[in-house]
Every structure is written in structure tokens, then in C-alpha cells.
Design a protein around this motif. Structure first.
Motif, PDB file in Angstrom:
ATOM      1  N   VAL A 256      -4.261   8.497   7.705  1.00 34.63           N
ATOM      2  CA  VAL A 256      -4.521   7.719   6.787  1.00 34.63           C
ATOM      3  C   VAL A 256      -5.732   7.574   6.082  1.00 34.63           C
ATOM      4  CG1 VAL A 256      -2.828   6.135   8.129  1.00 34.63           C
ATOM      5  CG2 VAL A 256      -5.189   5.961   8.636  1.00 34.63           C
ATOM      6  N   HIS A 257      -5.743   7.395   4.688  1.00 33.43           N
ATOM      7  CA  HIS A 257      -6.997   7.374   3.792  1.00 33.43           C
ATOM      8  C   HIS A 257      -7.083   5.932   3.524  1.00 33.43           C
ATOM      9  CE1 HIS A 257      -9.115   7.647   0.015  1.00 33.43           C
ATOM     10  NE2 HIS A 257      -9.887   8.534   0.590  1.00 33.43           N
ATOM     11  N   ASN A 258      -8.469   5.343   3.742  1.00 29.22           N
ATOM     12  CA  ASN A 258      -8.955   4.271   3.406  1.00 29.22           C
ATOM     13  C   ASN A 258      -9.463   4.093   2.109  1.00 29.22           C
ATOM     14  OD1 ASN A 258     -10.259   1.670   3.044  1.00 29.22           O
ATOM     15  ND2 ASN A 258     -10.980   1.536   5.133  1.00 29.22           N
ATOM     16  N   PRO A 259      -8.650   3.556   0.827  1.00 30.89           N
ATOM     17  CA  PRO A 259      -9.353   3.764  -0.409  1.00 30.89           C
ATOM     18  C   PRO A 259     -10.561   2.911  -0.573  1.00 30.89           C
ATOM     19  CG  PRO A 259      -7.289   2.332  -0.536  1.00 30.89           C
ATOM     20  CD  PRO A 259      -7.608   2.919   0.970  1.00 30.89           C
TER      21      PRO A 259
ATOM     22  N   ILE B 297     -13.578   2.599   1.293  1.00 35.17           N
ATOM     23  CA  ILE B 297     -14.578   3.277   1.509  1.00 35.17           C
ATOM     24  C   ILE B 297     -14.447   4.782   1.740  1.00 35.17           C
ATOM     25  CG2 ILE B 297     -15.475   1.381   3.103  1.00 35.17           C
ATOM     26  CD1 ILE B 297     -14.401   2.909   5.598  1.00 35.17           C
ATOM     27  N   ASP B 298     -13.281   5.119   1.140  1.00 29.42           N
ATOM     28  CA  ASP B 298     -13.040   6.703   0.849  1.00 29.42           C
ATOM     29  C   ASP B 298     -13.051   7.564   2.134  1.00 29.42           C
ATOM     30  OD1 ASP B 298     -12.175   9.100  -0.347  1.00 29.42           O
ATOM     31  OD2 ASP B 298     -14.008   9.388  -1.302  1.00 29.42           O
ATOM     32  N   ASN B 299     -12.259   7.119   3.200  1.00 28.64           N
ATOM     33  CA  ASN B 299     -12.604   7.594   4.590  1.00 28.64           C
ATOM     34  C   ASN B 299     -11.153   7.960   5.114  1.00 28.64           C
ATOM     35  OD1 ASN B 299     -13.903   8.824   6.593  1.00 28.64           O
ATOM     36  ND2 ASN B 299     -13.728   6.568   7.819  1.00 28.64           N
ATOM     37  N   TRP B 300     -11.167   9.113   6.077  1.00 32.73           N
ATOM     38  CA  TRP B 300     -10.008   9.361   6.529  1.00 32.73           C
ATOM     39  C   TRP B 300      -9.983   9.134   8.144  1.00 32.73           C
ATOM     40  CZ3 TRP B 300      -5.508  11.444   4.528  1.00 32.73           C
ATOM     41  CH2 TRP B 300      -5.511  11.880   3.297  1.00 32.73           C
ATOM     42  N   HIS B 301      -8.844   8.533   8.531  1.00 29.38           N
ATOM     43  CA  HIS B 301      -8.708   8.139   9.976  1.00 29.38           C
ATOM     44  C   HIS B 301      -7.492   8.804  10.651  1.00 29.38           C
ATOM     45  CE1 HIS B 301     -11.321   4.701   9.549  1.00 29.38           C
ATOM     46  NE2 HIS B 301     -10.752   4.555   8.348  1.00 29.38           N
ATOM     47  N   LEU B 302      -7.392   9.335  11.993  1.00 26.26           N
ATOM     48  CA  LEU B 302      -6.498   9.608  12.808  1.00 26.26           C
ATOM     49  C   LEU B 302      -5.805   8.523  13.404  1.00 26.26           C
ATOM     50  CD1 LEU B 302      -4.903  12.388  13.749  1.00 26.26           C
ATOM     51  CD2 LEU B 302      -6.812  12.468  15.688  1.00 26.26           C
ATOM     52  N   LEU B 303      -4.553   8.629  13.364  1.00 26.83           N
ATOM     53  CA  LEU B 303      -3.628   7.596  14.214  1.00 26.83           C
ATOM     54  C   LEU B 303      -2.983   8.276  15.154  1.00 26.83           C
ATOM     55  CD1 LEU B 303      -2.773   4.684  11.707  1.00 26.83           C
ATOM     56  CD2 LEU B 303      -4.655   4.741  13.417  1.00 26.83           C
TER      57      LEU B 303
END
Length: 370
Positions: free
Chosen positions: A70-73, A75-81
Motif C-alpha cells: 500500500v502507498h500512503n500518499p 508521506i509518499d511511503n510504501w507499506h507491506l501488509l
């Protein structure tokens, strides 16, 4: 002081936090955690949806492990779920606010389910009245709290193959609708044979709802659009610009209107809006530099995919290839183009460049209850 703030004041402050920041805040102390758990949910989610953009969720299309990105717009950061709570491999059909409508990939007969990857919840919808394979699916969200944990929605299923009375298979002409209000499927009409065939053979599961009409794009070249007017129970079809030249085409909803995104062979990618009389008007072209970067030196748009919301349109390819984004600015008066880097590493660990399917959703940390 912070530990003594009234819940309503604290909840107002929390409403400005993105979901990942809210998760960290609720772990600070018991008082903050109790506030997140007990403050009225509907009000909180209306505020959250107003303050924060939808997130881009990328699901690997080849089921390489049970996880998504998932990309958090904000803070422009990617996460793994992790998706290890899912009983079966799935592919997304549509987002419904904070939930994803999915269907298992290990079953040919249509079965739909809801999941929230942030709260790790999963629930199958009841089986439809008619057992069918490969139908088209359309989703309509009914109310203004669509980003809450329990949105009201309807799912329409048309076309597909069902068992014939004397054996074998036939194109299914009954149109069914699932209503989340009563958790039941209803037969609501019929699909003309021509449209049932097109819905079964040439239509992917993606649909767009705009101004009382459900739309599907045929995937066969030349491209065309099918529409179902829900109140009038009428079906219609019409063409798209450059229909025989587009290498990819996708329908979206922007500012409440039907929007088309497509790219032509050795040409540009364009965005059109539907006008009165089923006429299309060109409104934007993808900047040439960003288009070349997305294509990676190739000239074909055939591998490009597109997903959109009321506030943004994303063009993407693989997980690590980056995304071209056209989105609404904070002042709500104009849209601008951006480049978002693909996901290459998370927490210092390398991420493989996977083929993905993207959806938008407004993440929440509250469980759904229906």
C-alpha cells in the motif's frame, strides 16, 4: 494535559491523522486507545475521508505469498501488509470505501467476499441465487458514509454462463442484485442476449457507476462501452474515441462523470469525459516525459493499467515501475501531474518487481460488523 483531554476534543485531533499515524497514536496510552475505540465511528470516518486522500493498494496478480503493498500518499511511503488471514487466494473486484470486494481465484463459480486488509477481517457474501461462471460485476455505493466500516452498497451481477435446463451451459440472462441492507440477493431484471454475451466474453469485472448508470468497458478491440440505467432497467451501448487504435482503455469516475483513459499504439495516452448524447470530449493528455518513463523505453501501452477515484487517476505497470498520477490539488480548483516512484524496498528489504492489480481505498482501523 494530553492524557486529560475530553474524548470529543481528542477525537477531533485524531481525525486529522492518517491511519498509520492513528495506529501509532492509539498505542501511546490507555486513554488515547480508549478514545479511538469508543468515539462515534461514523463521524470519525466522515472527517477522515475529508482530510486524507485514498491510498493505492497493490495486490500481486500471481499470488506470490499472501501479502499486498500500500502507498500512503500523505508521506509518499510504501507499506507491506500481510494477507495471511484470507482463507483463499483472491483478486480484487472493486473498492467500497474502506473495504475491498474480492473473489477467490480457486473457484470458477462466482463467489464474492469483503475484506479489510488493515483490520484483517474477511467475510463471504451469501451465494447468489443463480450459480454462474465469468459474469460481469457492478458496484453501487448508496450513502455518504461510504468510507465508514459498514457502508451501504449494492452489487449487480449480469451475464456469465449457467447450467442449461437440459444439460450443458447457456448465457445467463437474469440480472441479480445483492443489497447489503438485507444481506440478500434479488433478481431485478433481464439482460438482452447480445449484452449477456458481451458481458461474459469481453468484459472484465471492473465497473463504474455514474449518474444512475452502471458502465462496463469491453476488453475486445475495438473497444466499446455498455451501460445499464438502473431506475429505467434499460441497456445501451456506445463507442469510444480511437476505438480500434487503443492498446489499453479503462473507465473511471471523476467529478461524478464518466471518464475514459486510453493509450494508442506509438502515440499518447489521453483522458476523455463523456458529454451529452454519448459524445466524448478530450480533457487531458499524459505528459510525454512521464509517459516514456512509465513505458520504460517501449512504445506499446498494452501492459499499462489504470485505477481512479474522484480525486486522482493512477497509471501503473509493475510494482517497481513507478506510477503517473493526475490528481486534484489541495485548493480543489485544479489538477496536476505527478510521478510516484515504484516500490523497491520496505524497511531496508528488497521488494521484487511483481505484476500487480491496483485499487483505491480509504483505510480505517475499525472493524466492520455486517
Amino acid at each position: 494535559m494530553w492524557s486529560n483531554l475530553p474524548f470529543d476534543v481528542l477525537a477531533k485531533i485524531f481525525s486529522f491523522l492518517s491511519p498509520d499515524s492513528l495506529a501509532r497514536a492509539r498505542s501511546t496510552c490507555r486513554h488515547w486507545n480508549a478514545c479511538v475505540d469508543t468515539y462515534p465511528i461514523a463521524t470519525s470516518f466522515i472527517l477522515l475521508s475529508l482530510h486524507h486522500r485514498a491510498w493505492f493498494l497493490a495486490l500481486p496478480t500471481r499470488n506470490r505469498g499472501q501479502h499486498c503493498y500500500v502507498h500512503n500518499p500523505v508521506i509518499d511511503n510504501w507499506h507491506l501488509l500481510s494477507l495471511d488471514f484470507l482463507p483463499d487466494p483472491v483478486r480484487p473486484v472493486a473498492s467500497i470505501g474502506a473495504l475491498i470486494l474480492v473473489r477467490p481465484t480457486n473457484c470458477t463459480v462466482l463467489q464474492l467476499a469483503l475484506c479489510n486488509p488493515f483490520t484483517r477481517q474477511f467475510r463471504y457474501l451469501p451465494m447468489s441465487n443463480i450459480s454462474r461462471t465469468n459474469p460481469a460485476v457492478g458496484v453501487v455505493t448508496l450513502d455518504s458514509v461510504q468510507h465508514g466500516p459498514n457502508p451501504n452498497f449494492r452489487v449487480y451481477v449480469g451475464g456469465g454462463m449457467s447450467e442449461a435446463p437440459r444439460g450443458g451451459a447457456m448465457y445467463e440472462l437474469k440480472l441479480e442484485m445483492y443489497d447489503s441492507m438485507d444481506d440478500t440477493w434479488h433478481v431485478v431484471g433481464f439482460v438482452p442476449t447480445e449484452f449477456a454475451v458481451r458481458l461474459t466474453v469481453w468484459t472484465p469485472n471492473e465497473s463504474v457507476y455514474s449518474n444512475g448508470v452502471l458502465y462496463w468497458m469491453t476488453s475486445a478491440r475495438a473497444y466499446s462501452v455498455m451501460g445499464y440505467e438502473i431506475d429505467g432497467h434499460r441497456w445501451r451501448g456506445f463507442g469510444v474515441p480511437m476505438a480500434d487504435k487503443l492498446e489499453f482503455a479503462a473507465l473511471l469516475c471523476r467529478n461524478g462523470g464518466l471518464t475514459l483513459v486510453g493509450g494508442a499504439s506509438e502515440g499518447e495516452a489521453c483522458i476523455w469525459e463523456l458529454k451529452e448524447g454519448d459524445r466524448w470530449g478530450l480533457i487531458q493528455k499524459v505528459p510525454m516525459e512521464m509517459g516514456r518513463k512509465l513505458l520504460g523505453g517501449k512504445r506499446s501501452w498494452g501492459s499499462i493499467k489504470c485505477v481512479g477515484s474522484e480525486e486522482a487517476i493512477y497509471l501503473y505497470k509493475e510494482l517497481g515501475s513507478g506510477m503517473v498520477v493526475w490528481r486534484e490539488m489541495e485548493e480543489k480548483a485544479r489538477w496536476a501531474w505527478f510521478w510516484i516512484e515504484g516500490c523497491h524496498s520496505i524497511g531496508g528489504n528488497q521488494v521484487p518487481n511483481l505484476p500487480i492489480k491496483g485499487v483505491f481505498l480509504h483505510p480505517n482501523l475499525f472493524p466492520f460488523t455486517f
